[in-house]
Motif scaffolding. Structure first.
Motif, short mmCIF file in Angstrom:
data_model
loop_
_atom_site.label_atom_id
_atom_site.label_comp_id
_atom_site.label_asym_id
_atom_site.label_seq_id
_atom_site.Cartn_x
_atom_site.Cartn_y
_atom_site.Cartn_z
N LEU A 71 0.83 -1.20 0.00
CA LEU A 71 0.00 0.00 0.00
C LEU A 71 0.87 1.25 0.00
O LEU A 71 1.98 1.25 0.54
CB LEU A 71 -0.89 0.03 1.25
CG LEU A 71 -1.79 -1.18 1.46
CD1 LEU A 71 -2.37 -1.14 2.87
CD2 LEU A 71 -2.88 -1.22 0.42
N TYR A 72 0.35 2.31 -0.58
CA TYR A 72 1.01 3.61 -0.48
C TYR A 72 0.74 4.20 0.90
O TYR A 72 -0.42 4.26 1.34
CB TYR A 72 0.47 4.57 -1.54
CG TYR A 72 0.94 4.28 -2.93
CD1 TYR A 72 2.24 4.57 -3.31
CD2 TYR A 72 0.07 3.73 -3.87
CE1 TYR A 72 2.67 4.31 -4.60
CE2 TYR A 72 0.49 3.47 -5.16
CZ TYR A 72 1.80 3.77 -5.52
OH TYR A 72 2.22 3.50 -6.79
N ARG A 73 1.78 4.62 1.57
CA ARG A 73 1.63 5.21 2.91
C ARG A 73 0.70 6.42 2.86
O ARG A 73 -0.12 6.62 3.75
CB ARG A 73 3.01 5.60 3.46
CG ARG A 73 2.97 6.18 4.86
CD ARG A 73 4.41 6.38 5.38
NE ARG A 73 4.40 6.97 6.70
CZ ARG A 73 4.47 8.27 6.93
NH1 ARG A 73 4.54 9.13 5.92
NH2 ARG A 73 4.45 8.72 8.17
N LYS A 74 0.81 7.23 1.82
CA LYS A 74 -0.04 8.41 1.68
C LYS A 74 -1.52 8.02 1.67
O LYS A 74 -2.36 8.71 2.24
CB LYS A 74 0.31 9.17 0.39
CG LYS A 74 -0.51 10.41 0.17
CD LYS A 74 -0.08 11.14 -1.08
CE LYS A 74 -0.91 12.38 -1.28
NZ LYS A 74 -0.49 13.13 -2.46
N HIS A 75 -1.84 6.89 1.05
CA HIS A 75 -3.23 6.43 1.02
C HIS A 75 -3.69 5.96 2.40
O HIS A 75 -4.85 6.11 2.75
CB HIS A 75 -3.40 5.32 -0.02
CG HIS A 75 -3.24 5.81 -1.42
ND1 HIS A 75 -3.41 4.99 -2.50
CD2 HIS A 75 -2.93 7.04 -1.93
CE1 HIS A 75 -3.21 5.68 -3.62
NE2 HIS A 75 -2.91 6.93 -3.29
N GLN A 80 -7.86 6.22 2.63
CA GLN A 80 -8.56 5.88 1.39
C GLN A 80 -9.40 4.63 1.60
O GLN A 80 -8.92 3.61 2.07
CB GLN A 80 -7.54 5.66 0.25
CG GLN A 80 -6.74 6.89 -0.09
CD GLN A 80 -7.61 8.01 -0.63
OE1 GLN A 80 -8.39 7.81 -1.54
NE2 GLN A 80 -7.47 9.19 -0.06
N PHE A 101 2.48 -1.12 4.34
CA PHE A 101 2.75 0.19 3.74
C PHE A 101 4.13 0.65 4.18
O PHE A 101 4.72 0.12 5.08
CB PHE A 101 1.70 1.23 4.13
CG PHE A 101 1.64 1.55 5.59
CD1 PHE A 101 2.42 2.58 6.11
CD2 PHE A 101 0.81 0.84 6.45
CE1 PHE A 101 2.36 2.89 7.48
CE2 PHE A 101 0.75 1.17 7.80
CZ PHE A 101 1.53 2.16 8.32
#
Length: 101
Positions: A71-75, A80, A101
């Motif tokens: 997973l993207y950490r930002k997401h 999200q 992530f």
């Protein structure tokens, strides 16, 4: 001008949430797991099964295949929705997700 400064200084800010650089998550897990070993240990535990039962969350069997999900950490930070949906979908389909992530 002083009135504006007083307004700003009296504002209550929410508690700061710190998201680790790396971690694992699950809809039933209240905090991030620090590493895959601790995540899998929790995911296979009776505590996890009890939480799932209380929240009517269907878990894949413990002997089900395991799949890493990157997973993207930002997401993660921006919560999200697809992340929670993806984890639920894997569990429903009989796959134990390992969301990193």
């Amino acid at each position: 001008e002083n009135g504006d400064l007083e307004k700003v200084s009296s504002l209550e800010l929410p508690d700061l949430e710190i998201t680790p650089d790396v971690g694992l998550l699950h809809p039933l897990l209240s905090n991030y797991a620090a590493n895959p070993k601790s995540y899998v240990s929790w995911r296979l535990s009776s505590e996890c099964k009890e939480l799932a039962k209380q929240q009517k969350f269907k878990l894949a069997p413990n002997d089900a295949p395991r799949v890493a999900v990157l997973l993207y950490r930002k997401h993660v930070i921006t919560n999200q929705r697809y992340i929670q949906d993806l984890i639920r979908y894997f569990e429903l389909e009989g796959i134990v997700p390992i969301p990193v992530f």
